[in-house]
Structure formats: C-alpha cells, structure tokens
Design a protein around this motif. Structure first.
Motif, PDB file in Angstrom:
ATOM      1  N   LEU A  17      45.535  37.054  48.777  1.00  0.00           N
ATOM      2  CA  LEU A  17      45.674  37.654  47.272  1.00  0.00           C
ATOM      3  C   LEU A  17      45.364  36.544  46.312  1.00  0.00           C
ATOM      4  CD1 LEU A  17      45.276  40.237  46.515  1.00  0.00           C
ATOM      5  CD2 LEU A  17      47.136  40.408  48.142  1.00  0.00           C
ATOM      6  N   ARG A  18      46.069  35.439  46.720  1.00  0.00           N
ATOM      7  CA  ARG A  18      46.088  34.086  45.627  1.00  0.00           C
ATOM      8  C   ARG A  18      44.796  33.777  45.618  1.00  0.00           C
ATOM      9  NH1 ARG A  18      49.197  31.496  42.577  1.00  0.00           N
ATOM     10  NH2 ARG A  18      49.215  29.104  42.188  1.00  0.00           N
ATOM     11  N   LEU A  19      44.126  33.632  46.975  1.00  0.00           N
ATOM     12  CA  LEU A  19      42.837  33.066  47.166  1.00  0.00           C
ATOM     13  C   LEU A  19      41.880  34.022  46.350  1.00  0.00           C
ATOM     14  CD1 LEU A  19      40.817  31.114  48.510  1.00  0.00           C
ATOM     15  CD2 LEU A  19      40.744  32.841  50.282  1.00  0.00           C
ATOM     16  N   SER A  21      42.314  36.069  44.075  1.00  0.00           N
ATOM     17  CA  SER A  21      42.626  36.477  42.624  1.00  0.00           C
ATOM     18  C   SER A  21      42.251  35.371  41.591  1.00  0.00           C
ATOM     19  CB  SER A  21      44.192  36.860  42.550  1.00  0.00           C
ATOM     20  OG  SER A  21      44.674  35.430  42.489  1.00  0.00           O
ATOM     21  N   ARG A  23      39.843  33.506  39.072  1.00  0.00           N
ATOM     22  CA  ARG A  23      38.732  33.940  38.213  1.00  0.00           C
ATOM     23  C   ARG A  23      37.451  33.583  38.841  1.00  0.00           C
ATOM     24  NH1 ARG A  23      36.645  35.261  33.369  1.00  0.00           N
ATOM     25  NH2 ARG A  23      36.719  34.004  31.584  1.00  0.00           N
ATOM     26  N   TRP A  24      36.443  34.488  39.045  1.00  0.00           N
ATOM     27  CA  TRP A  24      35.100  34.378  39.593  1.00  0.00           C
ATOM     28  C   TRP A  24      35.189  34.604  41.004  1.00  0.00           C
ATOM     29  CZ3 TRP A  24      32.704  35.011  35.356  1.00  0.00           C
ATOM     30  CH2 TRP A  24      33.035  34.408  34.238  1.00  0.00           C
ATOM     31  N   LEU A  26      35.989  36.950  43.345  1.00  0.00           N
ATOM     32  CA  LEU A  26      35.423  38.068  43.977  1.00  0.00           C
ATOM     33  C   LEU A  26      33.779  38.205  43.564  1.00  0.00           C
ATOM     34  CD1 LEU A  26      37.967  40.852  43.638  1.00  0.00           C
ATOM     35  CD2 LEU A  26      37.156  39.685  45.758  1.00  0.00           C
ATOM     36  N   TYR A  27      33.728  37.604  42.464  1.00  0.00           N
ATOM     37  CA  TYR A  27      32.276  37.504  41.886  1.00  0.00           C
ATOM     38  C   TYR A  27      31.318  36.846  42.788  1.00  0.00           C
ATOM     39  CZ  TYR A  27      29.287  39.133  37.907  1.00  0.00           C
ATOM     40  OH  TYR A  27      28.418  39.934  37.133  1.00  0.00           O
ATOM     41  N   TRP A  30      30.737  38.475  46.018  1.00  0.00           N
ATOM     42  CA  TRP A  30      29.806  39.596  45.757  1.00  0.00           C
ATOM     43  C   TRP A  30      28.286  39.296  45.654  1.00  0.00           C
ATOM     44  CZ3 TRP A  30      33.761  42.952  42.555  1.00  0.00           C
ATOM     45  CH2 TRP A  30      34.432  43.433  43.395  1.00  0.00           C
ATOM     46  N   ARG A  58      36.301  26.984  43.222  1.00  0.00           N
ATOM     47  CA  ARG A  58      36.267  28.206  44.193  1.00  0.00           C
ATOM     48  C   ARG A  58      35.692  27.846  45.566  1.00  0.00           C
ATOM     49  NH1 ARG A  58      39.556  28.687  41.217  1.00  0.00           N
ATOM     50  NH2 ARG A  58      39.968  30.192  39.723  1.00  0.00           N
ATOM     51  N   ALA A  61      37.800  26.136  47.712  1.00  0.00           N
ATOM     52  CA  ALA A  61      38.614  26.649  48.349  1.00  0.00           C
ATOM     53  C   ALA A  61      38.214  27.950  49.346  1.00  0.00           C
ATOM     54  CB  ALA A  61      39.354  27.634  47.205  1.00  0.00           C
ATOM     55  N   LEU A  67      35.927  31.134  54.401  1.00  0.00           N
ATOM     56  CA  LEU A  67      34.971  32.332  54.046  1.00  0.00           C
ATOM     57  C   LEU A  67      33.579  32.146  53.646  1.00  0.00           C
ATOM     58  CD1 LEU A  67      37.669  34.493  51.903  1.00  0.00           C
ATOM     59  CD2 LEU A  67      37.157  34.514  54.369  1.00  0.00           C
ATOM     60  N   PRO A 119      40.599  40.830  28.273  1.00  0.00           N
ATOM     61  CA  PRO A 119      39.498  39.912  27.952  1.00  0.00           C
ATOM     62  C   PRO A 119      38.372  40.476  27.402  1.00  0.00           C
ATOM     63  CG  PRO A 119      39.657  40.865  30.241  1.00  0.00           C
ATOM     64  CD  PRO A 119      40.865  41.365  29.551  1.00  0.00           C
TER      65      PRO A 119
END
Lengths: 123, 123
Positions: A17-19, A21, A23-24, A26-27, A30, A58, A61, A67, A119
């Motif tokens: 989750l920390r990975l 969560s 910002r950006w 998931l974006y 996707w 990001r 990470a 991933l 936001p």
DNA sequence: GTAAGTAGGTACCATTTGGTAACTAAAGGG
DNA sequence: CCCTTTAGTTACCAAATGGTACCTACTTAC
C-alpha cells in the motif's frame, strides 16, 4: 518513527500500500498499461503536473519493487524506456478490484470526505 | 498542491488508496475486524505506538468514508465504541486480494526496497 | 553562438504528516 | 484534596513529502 518502534512494518500489505499510495504512482502504472512502454519525457508529458524529480523517484521505487522494468539505450541522446513487468499485471487484477469497489461507492453517491485537505478546492 | 492543478483527483481509486494508505489505517481496520467493536482507549492499547491524536484523525476519516461507525454513549465518563460497517466488509475482500498478492511476492523473496526510508532500520 | 531535446540530479523551499506532552469536564476512590 | 478514568483537543515540533528552478553532457538545428 523515532527509534525502536517497528510499527506494523512486518506486514506485506502495508508495504505494498505504501508503495502504491505515493502521488502519481497509480497514474504512472495506468499510463504504462494504457499506452504501453514509454520513455521518460513521454511520461512527463503524459502525466500533467508531475515533476521529473518525483517521476524519477517513483520509477525507481517501482523498478526496485519489480513492477516496472527500465531499458536503457546508450545512444546520444540516451533513450530510456519504461514498461510494466509480469508482476505488475498480477497487481492489475487487484487494482481492478479496488477500482470496482471505489466506483460502486461513487455510484451510490459516496463523497470522499476524509478530513484530508481537498486537492480540488481551487476557486 | 498550489492552485488549479487538480492532479488526477477525479479518480475514485486514488481517493480510496489515499484513505487506506495513512499510517495505522489498515491496522485499525484489522483490529476492528479481529477483535470486534472496540472503545477508543482499547484501540489505543491494541495498536502499540499510535497516538490518540492520529487515532482520532483516522477514525474520523474512516467514519466520514462510511467504513467505521461511532457509537457514543453519554454516560459519565462517556463510552465511545467503534465498529466496522457493511461497506468495510466489501473492502475486506479487496484487501484480502492485496494481502494475497503481497504475501505471494514475499514468499518469492520479494524485498520491499522502494527507496522510502526503512521504518525498521533501528539499531 | 544559441536554442532545443534527452534523462535525469541537486539545492532549496513550502506543505503535509505524525509524534509528544499537556490540557479539558465530570465522576469515583482513598 | 489528590489521583484515576473516559475521549478526546490543543500547542508545539520534527520528519517526510513534493514542488520549482537550475544544472549536467552531448548532439542536432539554425
């Protein structure tokens, strides 16, 4: 975190989750999913508002987490291409689940009002 | 966030992830799931390391999100009991999915090395 | 020579987040 | 009177997070 309190760090779910969560994050996932492998600056342009600094962070990470894979072509200028790994596909099904729950909540009129600063509350 | 850049705020998944990714949030959900409804100070003692300030904050957020319900008994001293809602149960299945993926990664020897500061590196 | 593009790295700064300690009101026990 | 309990709130402080602006080394285009 100050010293010896490990919190619940042993928990794999928290780690994942920390990975995800940041910002950006998931974006990025996707965009790579929708548009296929992309180069660094292409991603910057694909994700309006992200700074190269954070995007680098990001991507590193996500690469360390296995991933995203990074392909470096030592041309001049260099070409670096990022793509999703098989592991990310595994994650995708799970994310689709969250997306399903989230959307069903929104469809029911669920308003995200968690007390976090909104936001989108610009004039 | 400075002014009019809405980031990807319209995305329900991001919102849900943001809710769930706060420190202790999942822990709270799991404790309530395992131990049933709990009173405030019981939760404080059940989650070693959490401060009342943050616990209050999280519980409010979860209540606003409709994942936790708060029952206030106006006795002296007051008794406040928190429990999971049906919505939280919906989420649970999804969380179990993440847990499955996370654990399978760990079983494969996956090391969380995201570049984030390691919360367990005391010594 | 100047500008642009590539893939970032670095310094600096503001905001966000989370932790500690002290405080609240009202009642009970010694 | 003093201490304890309940469920928090408040003030203050440190760390994490993320943004802006500027820098690299190299080549091509003008």
């Amino acid at each position: 975190m100050k010293d010896g309190v490990p919190a619940h760090s042993g928990c794999a779910v928290e780690q994942v989750l920390r990975l995800l969560s940041g910002r950006w994050t998931l974006y990025i996932l996707w965009r790579l999913q929708d548009m296929g492998p992309q180069r660094f600056n292409a991603l910057v342009r694909l994700i309006p508002g992200v700074s190269p600094k954070v995007l680098t962070e990001r991507l590193k990470a996500l690469e360390n987490a296995g991933l995203v894979s990074r392909h470096y072509e030592p041309t001049v200028p260099p070409q670096v291409t990022y793509s999703l790994t098989d592991r990310a596909v595994e994650l995708r099904a799970t994310l689709d689940q969250i997306a399903g729950v989230s959307r069903s909540w929104v469809a029911e009129g669920w308003r995200m009002d968690t007390g976090f600063p909104d936001p989108a509350k610009d004039g």
